[in-house]
Design an enzyme around this catalytic site. Structure first.
Site, short mmCIF file in Angstrom:
data_model
loop_
_atom_site.label_atom_id
_atom_site.label_comp_id
_atom_site.label_asym_id
_atom_site.label_seq_id
_atom_site.Cartn_x
_atom_site.Cartn_y
_atom_site.Cartn_z
N GLY A 37 0.86 -1.19 0.00
CA GLY A 37 0.00 0.00 0.00
C GLY A 37 0.89 1.23 0.00
O GLY A 37 2.13 1.11 -0.07
N SER A 38 0.27 2.39 0.12
CA SER A 38 1.05 3.63 0.01
C SER A 38 2.14 3.71 1.09
O SER A 38 3.23 4.22 0.84
CB SER A 38 0.12 4.84 0.12
OG SER A 38 -0.67 4.73 1.30
N GLU A 40 3.97 1.46 2.17
CA GLU A 40 5.08 0.53 1.91
C GLU A 40 5.83 0.88 0.62
O GLU A 40 6.87 0.29 0.33
CB GLU A 40 4.56 -0.92 1.80
CG GLU A 40 4.00 -1.49 3.08
CD GLU A 40 2.68 -0.84 3.44
OE1 GLU A 40 1.85 -0.68 2.54
OE2 GLU A 40 2.50 -0.45 4.61
N GLU A 59 -3.78 -10.45 3.34
CA GLU A 59 -2.67 -10.54 4.29
C GLU A 59 -2.66 -11.83 5.08
O GLU A 59 -1.59 -12.31 5.49
CB GLU A 59 -2.68 -9.33 5.22
CG GLU A 59 -2.33 -8.01 4.53
CD GLU A 59 -3.48 -7.35 3.76
OE1 GLU A 59 -4.57 -7.96 3.65
OE2 GLU A 59 -3.28 -6.23 3.27
N HIS A 82 0.38 -3.87 5.03
CA HIS A 82 -0.03 -2.48 4.86
C HIS A 82 -0.68 -1.94 6.14
O HIS A 82 -1.86 -2.20 6.40
CB HIS A 82 -1.01 -2.40 3.68
CG HIS A 82 -1.45 -1.01 3.38
ND1 HIS A 82 -0.60 0.07 3.35
CD2 HIS A 82 -2.68 -0.52 3.07
CE1 HIS A 82 -1.28 1.16 3.05
NE2 HIS A 82 -2.54 0.84 2.88
N HIS A 289 -8.60 -30.74 22.91
CA HIS A 289 -9.58 -29.96 22.16
C HIS A 289 -10.90 -29.83 22.94
O HIS A 289 -11.63 -28.85 22.79
CB HIS A 289 -9.83 -30.63 20.80
CG HIS A 289 -10.66 -29.83 19.84
ND1 HIS A 289 -10.95 -30.25 18.58
CD2 HIS A 289 -11.30 -28.64 19.96
CE1 HIS A 289 -11.70 -29.35 17.96
NE2 HIS A 289 -11.93 -28.36 18.79
N GLY A 408 -5.59 -24.57 15.29
CA GLY A 408 -7.01 -24.83 15.09
C GLY A 408 -7.70 -23.75 14.26
O GLY A 408 -8.88 -23.83 14.00
C1 LIG Z 1 -10.86 -19.21 11.47
C2 LIG Z 1 -11.80 -20.32 11.88
N1 LIG Z 1 -13.14 -20.14 11.76
C3 LIG Z 1 -13.98 -21.13 12.11
C4 LIG Z 1 -13.50 -22.32 12.62
C5 LIG Z 1 -14.46 -23.40 13.09
N2 LIG Z 1 -14.38 -24.62 12.29
C6 LIG Z 1 -13.67 -25.68 12.64
S1 LIG Z 1 -13.77 -26.93 11.58
C7 LIG Z 1 -14.80 -26.08 10.58
C8 LIG Z 1 -15.34 -26.70 9.33
C9 LIG Z 1 -14.33 -26.85 8.25
O1 LIG Z 1 -15.00 -27.32 7.10
P1 LIG Z 1 -14.24 -28.06 5.95
O2 LIG Z 1 -12.96 -27.41 5.67
O3 LIG Z 1 -15.17 -28.22 4.82
O4 LIG Z 1 -13.86 -29.47 6.52
P2 LIG Z 1 -14.80 -30.59 7.14
O5 LIG Z 1 -15.07 -30.15 8.53
O6 LIG Z 1 -16.01 -30.69 6.32
O7 LIG Z 1 -13.93 -31.79 7.11
C10 LIG Z 1 -15.07 -24.82 11.10
C11 LIG Z 1 -15.92 -23.80 10.46
C12 LIG Z 1 -12.11 -22.43 12.77
N3 LIG Z 1 -11.56 -23.52 13.30
N4 LIG Z 1 -11.29 -21.45 12.37
#
Ligand SMILES: Cc1ncc(C[n+]2csc(CCOP(=O)(O)OP(=O)(O)O)c2C)c(N)n1
Length: 537
Positions: A37-38, A40, A59, A82, A289, A408
Protein backbone atom coordinates in the site's frame (compact mmCIF):
# COMPACT_ATOMS: atom_id res chain seq x y z
CA UNK A 1 36.34 17.46 21.53
CA UNK A 2 35.18 15.39 18.60
CA UNK A 3 31.54 14.59 18.06
CA UNK A 4 29.96 11.51 16.51
CA UNK A 5 29.59 11.96 12.75
CA UNK A 6 25.99 12.45 11.78
CA UNK A 7 24.64 9.48 9.81
CA UNK A 8 23.76 11.73 6.89
CA UNK A 9 27.35 12.96 6.43
CA UNK A 10 29.13 9.68 7.13
CA UNK A 11 30.40 8.16 3.86
CA UNK A 12 29.48 4.68 5.07
CA UNK A 13 25.82 5.35 5.37
CA UNK A 14 23.22 3.92 3.03
CA UNK A 15 19.55 4.64 2.52
CA UNK A 16 17.66 2.70 5.22
CA UNK A 17 16.10 0.59 2.46
CA UNK A 18 19.53 -0.48 1.11
CA UNK A 19 20.83 -1.19 4.62
CA UNK A 20 17.81 -3.45 5.22
CA UNK A 21 18.19 -5.27 1.87
CA UNK A 22 21.85 -5.75 2.67
CA UNK A 23 20.98 -7.17 6.08
CA UNK A 24 18.37 -9.53 4.64
CA UNK A 25 20.87 -10.90 2.13
CA UNK A 26 23.34 -11.58 4.93
CA UNK A 27 20.61 -13.34 6.90
CA UNK A 28 19.87 -15.61 3.93
CA UNK A 29 16.48 -14.01 3.29
CA UNK A 30 15.85 -13.40 -0.41
CA UNK A 31 12.07 -13.95 -0.59
CA UNK A 32 9.75 -11.30 0.77
CA UNK A 33 6.02 -11.94 1.16
CA UNK A 34 3.58 -9.08 1.17
CA UNK A 35 0.67 -7.03 0.10
CA UNK A 36 1.56 -3.40 -0.57
CA UNK A 37 0.00 0.00 0.00
CA UNK A 38 1.05 3.63 0.01
CA UNK A 39 2.85 3.29 3.36
CA UNK A 40 5.08 0.53 1.91
CA UNK A 41 5.90 2.11 -1.45
CA UNK A 42 9.14 3.68 -0.30
CA UNK A 43 10.32 0.24 0.85
CA UNK A 44 9.41 -1.34 -2.48
CA UNK A 45 11.03 1.14 -4.84
CA UNK A 46 13.56 0.74 -6.28
CA UNK A 47 13.30 -3.05 -5.85
CA UNK A 48 16.56 -5.02 -6.26
CA UNK A 49 16.65 -7.75 -8.90
CA UNK A 50 18.15 -10.36 -6.57
CA UNK A 51 15.21 -10.33 -4.13
CA UNK A 52 11.91 -12.08 -4.88
CA UNK A 53 8.68 -10.35 -3.90
CA UNK A 54 5.80 -12.83 -3.55
CA UNK A 55 2.47 -11.06 -3.77
CA UNK A 56 -0.43 -12.44 -1.75
CA UNK A 57 -3.85 -10.97 -2.43
CA UNK A 58 -4.85 -10.92 1.21
CA UNK A 59 -2.67 -10.54 4.29
CA UNK A 60 -3.87 -13.73 6.02
CA UNK A 61 -2.42 -15.53 3.01
CA UNK A 62 0.84 -13.55 3.05
CA UNK A 63 1.47 -14.45 6.71
CA UNK A 64 0.61 -18.15 6.27
CA UNK A 65 2.80 -18.42 3.15
CA UNK A 66 5.69 -16.90 5.07
CA UNK A 67 5.06 -19.17 8.07
CA UNK A 68 5.21 -22.36 6.00
CA UNK A 69 8.15 -21.05 3.97
CA UNK A 70 10.03 -20.39 7.23
CA UNK A 71 9.25 -23.91 8.45
CA UNK A 72 10.31 -25.50 5.16
CA UNK A 73 13.56 -23.51 4.87
CA UNK A 74 14.45 -23.47 8.57
CA UNK A 75 15.16 -19.73 8.42
CA UNK A 76 13.09 -16.71 9.43
CA UNK A 77 10.78 -15.35 6.72
CA UNK A 78 10.02 -11.69 6.04
CA UNK A 79 6.50 -10.33 5.51
CA UNK A 80 5.55 -6.75 4.67
CA UNK A 81 1.95 -5.65 5.34
CA UNK A 82 -0.03 -2.48 4.86
CA UNK A 83 -0.37 -0.49 8.09
CA UNK A 84 -3.01 -1.47 10.67
CA UNK A 85 -5.58 -2.61 8.10
CA UNK A 86 -3.21 -5.10 6.49
CA UNK A 87 -1.90 -6.37 9.81
CA UNK A 88 -5.49 -6.71 11.01
CA UNK A 89 -6.29 -8.96 8.05
CA UNK A 90 -3.24 -11.05 8.87
CA UNK A 91 -3.92 -11.51 12.59
CA UNK A 92 -5.70 -14.89 12.27
CA UNK A 93 -2.73 -16.53 10.60
CA UNK A 94 -0.32 -14.58 12.82
CA UNK A 95 -2.00 -16.34 15.75
CA UNK A 96 -1.32 -19.63 13.96
CA UNK A 97 2.32 -18.70 13.22
CA UNK A 98 2.77 -18.02 16.94
CA UNK A 99 1.31 -21.42 17.83
CA UNK A 100 3.47 -22.99 15.12
CA UNK A 101 6.55 -21.38 16.70
CA UNK A 102 7.48 -20.06 13.28
CA UNK A 103 10.19 -17.42 12.97
CA UNK A 104 8.54 -14.54 11.11
CA UNK A 105 9.66 -10.93 10.79
CA UNK A 106 6.36 -9.17 10.21
CA UNK A 107 6.73 -5.54 9.16
CA UNK A 108 4.00 -3.03 8.46
CA UNK A 109 4.11 0.44 7.01
CA UNK A 110 3.23 3.35 9.25
CA UNK A 111 2.32 6.89 8.26
CA UNK A 112 5.18 9.41 7.98
CA UNK A 113 6.60 10.68 11.26
CA UNK A 114 5.56 14.30 10.63
CA UNK A 115 1.91 13.30 10.07
CA UNK A 116 1.63 10.92 13.02
CA UNK A 117 0.63 13.54 15.66
CA UNK A 118 -2.34 14.64 13.54
CA UNK A 119 -4.34 11.41 13.21
CA UNK A 120 -3.50 10.78 9.57
CA UNK A 121 -5.31 8.60 7.04
CA UNK A 122 -3.83 5.07 7.34
CA UNK A 123 -2.01 5.90 10.57
CA UNK A 124 -1.61 2.88 12.86
CA UNK A 125 -2.66 3.70 16.42
CA UNK A 126 -0.29 2.22 19.06
CA UNK A 127 1.09 0.03 16.29
CA UNK A 128 3.20 -2.23 18.48
CA UNK A 129 0.26 -3.21 20.67
CA UNK A 130 -1.96 -4.40 17.84
CA UNK A 131 -0.33 -7.80 17.13
CA UNK A 132 0.15 -8.70 20.79
CA UNK A 133 0.03 -11.25 22.37
CA UNK A 134 0.88 -13.24 19.23
CA UNK A 135 4.31 -11.77 18.67
CA UNK A 136 7.38 -12.35 20.83
CA UNK A 137 8.46 -8.73 20.44
CA UNK A 138 7.19 -5.59 18.75
CA UNK A 139 8.94 -2.32 18.00
CA UNK A 140 8.51 0.98 16.19
CA UNK A 141 12.06 2.33 16.03
CA UNK A 142 12.55 5.71 17.73
CA UNK A 143 14.53 7.06 14.75
CA UNK A 144 14.69 6.22 11.06
CA UNK A 145 18.34 5.21 11.33
CA UNK A 146 17.38 2.55 13.88
CA UNK A 147 15.25 0.59 11.39
CA UNK A 148 18.04 -1.75 10.16
CA UNK A 149 19.16 -2.54 13.70
CA UNK A 150 15.54 -3.14 14.76
CA UNK A 151 15.20 -5.68 11.95
CA UNK A 152 18.48 -7.34 12.91
CA UNK A 153 17.19 -7.65 16.48
CA UNK A 154 13.81 -8.84 15.23
CA UNK A 155 15.59 -11.64 13.34
CA UNK A 156 17.56 -12.70 16.41
CA UNK A 157 14.46 -12.73 18.62
CA UNK A 158 12.37 -14.62 16.04
CA UNK A 159 15.07 -17.30 15.71
CA UNK A 160 15.70 -17.68 19.43
CA UNK A 161 13.90 -20.76 20.75
CA UNK A 162 11.02 -21.04 21.14
CA UNK A 163 10.88 -19.42 17.73
CA UNK A 164 7.99 -17.18 16.77
CA UNK A 165 6.78 -14.05 14.98
CA UNK A 166 8.05 -10.56 15.80
CA UNK A 167 6.73 -7.22 14.56
CA UNK A 168 8.38 -3.99 13.35
CA UNK A 169 6.28 -0.93 12.45
CA UNK A 170 8.12 1.36 10.02
CA UNK A 171 7.10 4.96 9.22
CA UNK A 172 7.11 5.27 5.45
CA UNK A 173 9.47 8.25 5.29
CA UNK A 174 12.17 6.24 7.10
CA UNK A 175 13.18 4.24 4.03
CA UNK A 176 14.85 7.16 2.24
CA UNK A 177 16.75 8.37 5.32
CA UNK A 178 20.33 7.25 5.99
CA UNK A 179 21.61 4.52 8.25
CA UNK A 180 24.84 2.68 8.83
CA UNK A 181 24.92 -0.96 7.72
CA UNK A 182 24.37 -3.38 10.58
CA UNK A 183 26.15 -6.58 11.41
CA UNK A 184 24.06 -9.70 10.79
CA UNK A 185 24.15 -12.46 13.38
CA UNK A 186 22.92 -15.82 12.05
CA UNK A 187 22.71 -17.80 15.27
CA UNK A 188 21.40 -21.23 15.99
CA UNK A 189 19.79 -20.63 19.32
CA UNK A 190 19.58 -24.17 20.69
CA UNK A 191 19.02 -24.53 24.42
CA UNK A 192 21.22 -27.20 26.01
CA UNK A 193 19.71 -29.50 28.66
CA UNK A 194 20.90 -29.57 32.29
CA UNK A 195 23.10 -32.67 32.47
CA UNK A 196 21.68 -33.91 35.78
CA UNK A 197 18.14 -33.99 34.42
CA UNK A 198 19.25 -35.92 31.33
CA UNK A 199 20.97 -38.40 33.66
CA UNK A 200 17.79 -38.73 35.74
CA UNK A 201 15.71 -39.36 32.62
CA UNK A 202 18.23 -41.93 31.35
CA UNK A 203 18.08 -43.75 34.70
CA UNK A 204 14.29 -43.68 34.73
CA UNK A 205 14.14 -45.04 31.17
CA UNK A 206 16.64 -47.78 32.01
CA UNK A 207 14.54 -48.78 35.03
CA UNK A 208 11.22 -48.60 33.22
CA UNK A 209 9.64 -51.90 32.19
CA UNK A 210 7.17 -50.45 29.75
CA UNK A 211 7.97 -46.95 28.47
CA UNK A 212 6.43 -45.06 25.54
CA UNK A 213 7.51 -42.06 23.51
CA UNK A 214 5.26 -39.26 22.31
CA UNK A 215 6.75 -37.10 19.57
CA UNK A 216 5.48 -33.63 18.73
CA UNK A 217 5.95 -31.11 15.98
CA UNK A 218 9.18 -29.65 17.37
CA UNK A 219 10.98 -32.92 16.65
CA UNK A 220 10.52 -32.50 12.91
CA UNK A 221 10.77 -28.71 13.05
CA UNK A 222 14.14 -28.87 14.80
CA UNK A 223 15.55 -31.52 12.46
CA UNK A 224 15.55 -34.17 15.18
CA UNK A 225 13.56 -36.74 13.14
CA UNK A 226 16.49 -39.15 12.69
CA UNK A 227 17.45 -38.81 16.36
CA UNK A 228 13.88 -39.67 17.40
CA UNK A 229 14.10 -42.87 15.34
CA UNK A 230 17.47 -43.69 16.87
CA UNK A 231 16.12 -43.15 20.38
CA UNK A 232 13.00 -45.23 19.76
CA UNK A 233 15.03 -48.09 18.27
CA UNK A 234 17.56 -47.90 21.07
CA UNK A 235 14.81 -48.12 23.67
CA UNK A 236 12.66 -50.38 21.53
CA UNK A 237 9.52 -48.55 22.66
CA UNK A 238 6.23 -47.67 20.96
CA UNK A 239 6.05 -44.15 19.54
CA UNK A 240 2.88 -42.07 19.37
CA UNK A 241 2.38 -38.79 17.53
CA UNK A 242 1.17 -36.05 19.92
CA UNK A 243 -2.49 -34.86 19.79
CA UNK A 244 -3.15 -32.60 16.79
CA UNK A 245 0.55 -32.52 15.95
CA UNK A 246 1.26 -29.93 13.27
CA UNK A 247 4.14 -31.95 11.75
CA UNK A 248 4.91 -35.62 11.29
CA UNK A 249 7.84 -36.53 13.51
CA UNK A 250 8.14 -40.30 13.03
CA UNK A 251 7.83 -42.59 9.96
CA UNK A 252 4.31 -43.91 10.03
CA UNK A 253 5.28 -47.35 8.68
CA UNK A 254 8.03 -47.90 11.27
CA UNK A 255 7.70 -51.10 13.31
CA UNK A 256 7.51 -48.95 16.47
CA UNK A 257 4.90 -46.43 15.28
CA UNK A 258 1.84 -46.83 17.50
CA UNK A 259 -0.47 -44.18 16.01
CA UNK A 260 -1.90 -40.74 16.75
CA UNK A 261 -3.04 -39.65 20.20
CA UNK A 262 -6.51 -38.10 20.26
CA UNK A 263 -7.08 -34.62 21.72
CA UNK A 264 -9.84 -36.01 23.95
CA UNK A 265 -8.66 -36.49 27.58
CA UNK A 266 -10.40 -39.85 28.21
CA UNK A 267 -9.25 -41.37 24.90
CA UNK A 268 -5.69 -40.18 25.35
CA UNK A 269 -5.60 -41.60 28.89
CA UNK A 270 -6.86 -44.92 27.60
CA UNK A 271 -4.11 -45.09 24.97
CA UNK A 272 -1.33 -44.33 27.45
CA UNK A 273 -2.46 -45.73 30.79
CA UNK A 274 -0.67 -49.08 30.59
CA UNK A 275 2.80 -47.59 30.22
CA UNK A 276 4.89 -46.93 33.31
CA UNK A 277 6.88 -44.01 31.84
CA UNK A 278 5.98 -41.60 29.08
CA UNK A 279 8.52 -39.36 27.45
CA UNK A 280 6.95 -36.48 25.51
CA UNK A 281 9.37 -34.80 23.10
CA UNK A 282 8.61 -31.42 21.58
CA UNK A 283 4.85 -31.18 22.29
CA UNK A 284 2.68 -29.76 25.05
CA UNK A 285 1.52 -32.19 27.81
CA UNK A 286 -1.15 -32.31 26.46
CA UNK A 287 -3.03 -30.05 24.06
CA UNK A 288 -6.71 -31.08 24.36
CA UNK A 289 -9.58 -29.96 22.16
CA UNK A 290 -12.44 -30.83 24.51
CA UNK A 291 -12.75 -30.91 28.31
CA UNK A 292 -12.86 -34.22 30.13
CA UNK A 293 -11.14 -36.34 32.71
CA UNK A 294 -7.58 -37.40 31.95
CA UNK A 295 -7.08 -40.18 34.50
CA UNK A 296 -3.48 -40.46 33.41
CA UNK A 297 -2.62 -37.41 35.54
CA UNK A 298 -4.03 -38.90 38.75
CA UNK A 299 -2.40 -42.25 39.28
CA UNK A 300 -0.81 -42.78 35.91
CA UNK A 301 2.78 -43.10 34.75
CA UNK A 302 5.63 -40.70 35.33
CA UNK A 303 5.55 -38.22 32.45
CA UNK A 304 8.79 -36.60 31.29
CA UNK A 305 8.69 -33.64 28.93
CA UNK A 306 11.46 -32.25 26.74
CA UNK A 307 10.67 -28.75 25.52
CA UNK A 308 12.54 -25.50 24.93
CA UNK A 309 9.40 -23.47 25.37
CA UNK A 310 9.52 -22.37 29.01
CA UNK A 311 5.90 -21.19 28.97
CA UNK A 312 4.78 -24.56 27.67
CA UNK A 313 6.97 -26.19 30.36
CA UNK A 314 5.35 -24.10 33.08
CA UNK A 315 1.86 -24.90 31.85
CA UNK A 316 2.40 -28.60 31.31
CA UNK A 317 1.10 -31.39 33.51
CA UNK A 318 4.28 -33.46 33.15
CA UNK A 319 5.82 -34.79 36.34
CA UNK A 320 9.37 -33.96 35.18
CA UNK A 321 10.44 -31.34 32.63
CA UNK A 322 13.75 -30.88 30.86
CA UNK A 323 14.05 -27.47 29.26
CA UNK A 324 16.10 -28.14 26.16
CA UNK A 325 16.02 -27.99 22.40
CA UNK A 326 15.42 -31.31 20.70
CA UNK A 327 18.81 -32.11 19.15
CA UNK A 328 21.02 -31.55 22.22
CA UNK A 329 18.52 -33.33 24.52
CA UNK A 330 18.22 -36.41 22.30
CA UNK A 331 21.96 -36.61 21.66
CA UNK A 332 22.67 -36.25 25.38
CA UNK A 333 20.12 -38.91 26.23
CA UNK A 334 21.41 -41.36 23.62
CA UNK A 335 24.92 -41.05 25.03
CA UNK A 336 23.76 -41.98 28.51
CA UNK A 337 21.37 -44.83 27.79
CA UNK A 338 22.41 -48.41 28.24
CA UNK A 339 21.34 -50.69 25.37
CA UNK A 340 17.80 -51.88 25.83
CA UNK A 341 17.33 -55.49 26.79
CA UNK A 342 13.72 -55.57 25.59
CA UNK A 343 12.86 -58.02 22.84
CA UNK A 344 12.55 -56.41 19.42
CA UNK A 345 9.08 -54.96 19.38
CA UNK A 346 6.79 -55.00 16.37
CA UNK A 347 3.70 -52.84 16.68
CA UNK A 348 1.06 -53.85 14.25
CA UNK A 349 -1.30 -51.08 13.25
CA UNK A 350 -4.00 -52.97 11.40
CA UNK A 351 -4.89 -50.88 8.40
CA UNK A 352 -7.36 -52.76 6.31
CA UNK A 353 -7.44 -51.66 2.66
CA UNK A 354 -10.79 -50.19 1.64
CA UNK A 355 -12.82 -51.01 -1.45
CA UNK A 356 -14.20 -48.41 -3.86
CA UNK A 357 -17.76 -47.24 -3.32
CA UNK A 358 -19.80 -44.35 -4.66
CA UNK A 359 -20.51 -41.77 -3.32
CA UNK A 360 -16.81 -41.49 -2.58
CA UNK A 361 -15.74 -42.46 0.95
CA UNK A 362 -12.91 -40.42 2.52
CA UNK A 363 -10.88 -43.54 3.42
CA UNK A 364 -10.89 -44.71 -0.17
CA UNK A 365 -9.99 -41.23 -1.43
CA UNK A 366 -6.96 -41.16 0.91
CA UNK A 367 -5.90 -44.63 -0.17
CA UNK A 368 -6.02 -43.60 -3.83
CA UNK A 369 -4.17 -40.36 -3.13
CA UNK A 370 -1.44 -42.35 -1.33
CA UNK A 371 -1.18 -44.74 -4.30
CA UNK A 372 -0.83 -41.87 -6.77
CA UNK A 373 1.62 -39.64 -4.87
CA UNK A 374 4.17 -42.21 -3.66
CA UNK A 375 6.31 -42.25 -0.52
CA UNK A 376 8.15 -39.01 -1.00
CA UNK A 377 5.09 -36.74 -1.00
CA UNK A 378 4.75 -33.52 0.97
CA UNK A 379 1.23 -33.00 2.33
CA UNK A 380 -0.17 -29.76 3.72
CA UNK A 381 -3.50 -30.51 5.37
CA UNK A 382 -6.53 -28.55 6.53
CA UNK A 383 -9.38 -31.02 6.33
CA UNK A 384 -10.66 -31.34 9.90
CA UNK A 385 -13.20 -34.12 9.63
CA UNK A 386 -11.08 -36.20 7.25
CA UNK A 387 -7.96 -36.26 9.35
CA UNK A 388 -8.56 -39.73 10.87
CA UNK A 389 -9.05 -41.16 7.36
CA UNK A 390 -5.85 -39.45 6.25
CA UNK A 391 -3.90 -40.72 9.25
CA UNK A 392 -4.96 -44.27 8.44
CA UNK A 393 -4.65 -44.39 4.68
CA UNK A 394 -2.22 -41.67 3.67
CA UNK A 395 0.85 -42.36 5.81
CA UNK A 396 3.81 -39.98 5.85
CA UNK A 397 7.21 -41.59 5.77
CA UNK A 398 9.73 -38.75 5.73
CA UNK A 399 10.87 -35.65 7.61
CA UNK A 400 9.35 -32.39 6.38
CA UNK A 401 6.62 -34.46 4.79
CA UNK A 402 3.60 -33.08 6.62
CA UNK A 403 2.37 -29.66 7.69
CA UNK A 404 -0.79 -28.46 9.36
CA UNK A 405 -1.54 -25.66 11.82
CA UNK A 406 -1.01 -26.00 15.56
CA UNK A 407 -3.71 -23.45 16.36
CA UNK A 408 -7.01 -24.83 15.09
CA UNK A 409 -7.55 -21.64 13.05
CA UNK A 410 -8.70 -22.26 9.49
CA UNK A 411 -7.37 -20.27 6.54
CA UNK A 412 -3.78 -21.41 6.93
CA UNK A 413 -3.58 -24.56 4.80
CA UNK A 414 -3.84 -23.31 1.24
CA UNK A 415 -1.40 -20.38 1.55
CA UNK A 416 0.87 -22.63 3.63
CA UNK A 417 0.96 -25.10 0.74
CA UNK A 418 2.05 -22.21 -1.48
CA UNK A 419 4.80 -21.34 1.03
CA UNK A 420 6.07 -24.93 1.14
CA UNK A 421 5.91 -25.24 -2.68
CA UNK A 422 7.98 -22.04 -2.99
CA UNK A 423 10.62 -23.56 -0.73
CA UNK A 424 10.71 -27.11 -2.09
CA UNK A 425 11.64 -28.43 -5.50
CA UNK A 426 8.93 -31.06 -5.69
CA UNK A 427 5.13 -31.11 -5.96
CA UNK A 428 3.14 -30.33 -2.84
CA UNK A 429 -0.29 -31.80 -2.16
CA UNK A 430 -2.73 -29.56 -0.30
CA UNK A 431 -5.54 -31.61 1.25
CA UNK A 432 -8.29 -29.21 2.16
CA UNK A 433 -11.95 -29.21 3.15
CA UNK A 434 -14.38 -27.24 0.99
CA UNK A 435 -15.05 -24.95 3.97
CA UNK A 436 -11.36 -24.42 4.82
CA UNK A 437 -10.57 -23.72 1.17
CA UNK A 438 -12.63 -20.52 1.17
CA UNK A 439 -10.87 -18.71 4.03
CA UNK A 440 -7.74 -17.90 2.02
CA UNK A 441 -8.78 -18.96 -1.47
CA UNK A 442 -6.88 -16.14 -3.17
CA UNK A 443 -3.63 -17.98 -2.35
CA UNK A 444 -4.41 -20.08 -5.43
CA UNK A 445 -3.75 -17.02 -7.57
CA UNK A 446 -0.23 -16.75 -6.11
CA UNK A 447 0.35 -20.44 -6.87
CA UNK A 448 -0.63 -19.79 -10.51
CA UNK A 449 1.53 -16.69 -10.83
CA UNK A 450 4.53 -18.46 -9.30
CA UNK A 451 3.89 -21.52 -11.54
CA UNK A 452 4.02 -23.83 -8.52
CA UNK A 453 3.73 -27.61 -8.73
CA UNK A 454 0.85 -27.88 -6.35
CA UNK A 455 -2.22 -30.06 -6.30
CA UNK A 456 -5.06 -28.66 -4.23
CA UNK A 457 -7.42 -31.51 -3.38
CA UNK A 458 -10.75 -30.21 -2.13
CA UNK A 459 -12.46 -32.88 -0.03
CA UNK A 460 -15.88 -31.55 -0.80
CA UNK A 461 -18.70 -32.58 1.53
CA UNK A 462 -20.59 -29.32 0.90
CA UNK A 463 -20.36 -28.19 4.48
CA UNK A 464 -18.52 -27.80 7.76
CA UNK A 465 -18.37 -31.54 8.52
CA UNK A 466 -16.22 -31.02 11.60
CA UNK A 467 -18.91 -28.89 13.20
CA UNK A 468 -21.33 -31.77 12.76
CA UNK A 469 -18.83 -34.25 14.29
CA UNK A 470 -17.97 -31.87 17.10
CA UNK A 471 -21.65 -31.39 17.86
CA UNK A 472 -22.05 -35.18 18.05
CA UNK A 473 -19.03 -35.41 20.39
CA UNK A 474 -20.66 -32.85 22.71
CA UNK A 475 -24.16 -34.27 22.25
CA UNK A 476 -25.70 -31.13 20.67
CA UNK A 477 -28.11 -30.93 17.72
CA UNK A 478 -27.14 -29.57 14.30
CA UNK A 479 -26.48 -25.81 14.49
CA UNK A 480 -27.28 -23.31 11.75
CA UNK A 481 -24.57 -22.19 9.39
CA UNK A 482 -22.80 -25.44 8.64
CA UNK A 483 -23.98 -26.19 5.07
CA UNK A 484 -22.16 -24.74 2.07
CA UNK A 485 -24.24 -25.22 -1.06
CA UNK A 486 -23.69 -23.45 -4.36
CA UNK A 487 -19.91 -23.09 -4.61
CA UNK A 488 -18.35 -24.18 -7.89
CA UNK A 489 -14.71 -24.93 -7.13
CA UNK A 490 -14.04 -25.52 -10.81
CA UNK A 491 -15.14 -21.99 -11.63
CA UNK A 492 -13.12 -20.68 -8.71
CA UNK A 493 -10.03 -22.48 -10.03
CA UNK A 494 -10.56 -21.17 -13.55
CA UNK A 495 -11.16 -17.68 -12.25
CA UNK A 496 -7.65 -17.66 -10.79
CA UNK A 497 -6.12 -19.23 -13.89
CA UNK A 498 -5.65 -22.71 -12.40
CA UNK A 499 -6.76 -26.01 -13.94
CA UNK A 500 -9.87 -27.41 -12.26
CA UNK A 501 -10.88 -31.09 -12.33
CA UNK A 502 -14.10 -32.55 -10.99
CA UNK A 503 -14.10 -36.08 -9.51
CA UNK A 504 -17.40 -37.70 -8.62
CA UNK A 505 -16.49 -41.39 -8.92
CA UNK A 506 -14.01 -43.40 -6.84
CA UNK A 507 -12.50 -44.89 -9.97
CA UNK A 508 -11.38 -41.46 -11.28
CA UNK A 509 -9.34 -40.25 -8.29
CA UNK A 510 -6.07 -41.95 -9.18
CA UNK A 511 -5.95 -40.78 -12.78
CA UNK A 512 -6.95 -37.21 -11.91
CA UNK A 513 -4.09 -37.01 -9.46
CA UNK A 514 -1.55 -38.63 -11.78
CA UNK A 515 -2.31 -36.06 -14.49
CA UNK A 516 -2.20 -33.18 -12.02
CA UNK A 517 1.22 -34.24 -10.73
CA UNK A 518 2.62 -34.13 -14.25
CA UNK A 519 1.15 -30.73 -15.06
CA UNK A 520 3.15 -27.53 -14.70
CA UNK A 521 1.39 -25.10 -12.39
CA UNK A 522 -1.34 -25.79 -9.84
CA UNK A 523 -4.39 -28.00 -10.31
CA UNK A 524 -7.50 -27.98 -8.14
CA UNK A 525 -9.18 -31.40 -7.89
CA UNK A 526 -12.69 -31.17 -6.48
CA UNK A 527 -13.49 -34.60 -4.99
CA UNK A 528 -17.15 -35.02 -4.13
CA UNK A 529 -17.06 -36.87 -0.82
CA UNK A 530 -20.04 -38.56 0.81
CA UNK A 531 -21.40 -35.75 3.04
CA UNK A 532 -22.71 -38.22 5.62
CA UNK A 533 -19.32 -39.48 6.79
CA UNK A 534 -16.30 -37.90 8.45
CA UNK A 535 -14.93 -37.82 11.96
CA UNK A 536 -12.85 -35.46 14.06
CA UNK A 537 -11.07 -38.01 16.26
C1 LIG B 1 -10.86 -19.21 11.47
C2 LIG B 1 -11.80 -20.32 11.88
N1 LIG B 1 -13.14 -20.14 11.76
C3 LIG B 1 -13.98 -21.13 12.11
C4 LIG B 1 -13.50 -22.32 12.62
C5 LIG B 1 -14.46 -23.40 13.09
N2 LIG B 1 -14.38 -24.62 12.29
C6 LIG B 1 -13.67 -25.68 12.64
S1 LIG B 1 -13.77 -26.93 11.58
C7 LIG B 1 -14.80 -26.08 10.58
C8 LIG B 1 -15.34 -26.70 9.33
C9 LIG B 1 -14.33 -26.85 8.25
O1 LIG B 1 -15.00 -27.32 7.10
P1 LIG B 1 -14.24 -28.06 5.95
O2 LIG B 1 -12.96 -27.41 5.67
O3 LIG B 1 -15.17 -28.22 4.82
O4 LIG B 1 -13.86 -29.47 6.52
P2 LIG B 1 -14.80 -30.59 7.14
O5 LIG B 1 -15.07 -30.15 8.53
O6 LIG B 1 -16.01 -30.69 6.32
O7 LIG B 1 -13.93 -31.79 7.11
C10 LIG B 1 -15.07 -24.82 11.10
C11 LIG B 1 -15.92 -23.80 10.46
C12 LIG B 1 -12.11 -22.43 12.77
N3 LIG B 1 -11.56 -23.52 13.30
N4 LIG B 1 -11.29 -21.45 12.37
Amino acid sequence: MGSEPSPTTNKETLPVREAVFDLLRKLGISTIFGNPGSTELAFLTPWPADLRYVLALQEASAVAMADAYAQATGNAAFVNLHSAAGLGNGLGTLYTAFRNQSPLIVTAGQQTRDLLPYDPYLGAERATEFPRPYVKWACEPARAEDVPVAIAQAYAIAMERPRGPVFVSIPSDDWDKSAVPVHAHRHTWDVAPPQDSVAELADALAASKNPALVVGAEVDRQDAYALAIELAEHLNTPVFEAPNSSRSSFPQDHRLFAGFLPAVPEHLSEALQNFDLILVIGAPVFSFHVPGKAAIFDSGPRIFLITDNTLSAARSRATDTIVSSMVPALKGLLQRLPKSSHEELQISRHIVPVLPKDPIQPEFAMQEIARAVGRDVIVVEEAPSHRPAMQKHLPIFRPKGFYTMASGGLGWGLPAAVGVALAEKQPVVCLIGDGSAMYSIQALWTAVQEKLSMVMIVLNNHGYGAMKSFGQLLGTSEPPGIRLPGISYLDVARGFGAVGVDVTRSSDIYQALQSALQREGPTLIDIQIDPNVGDLY
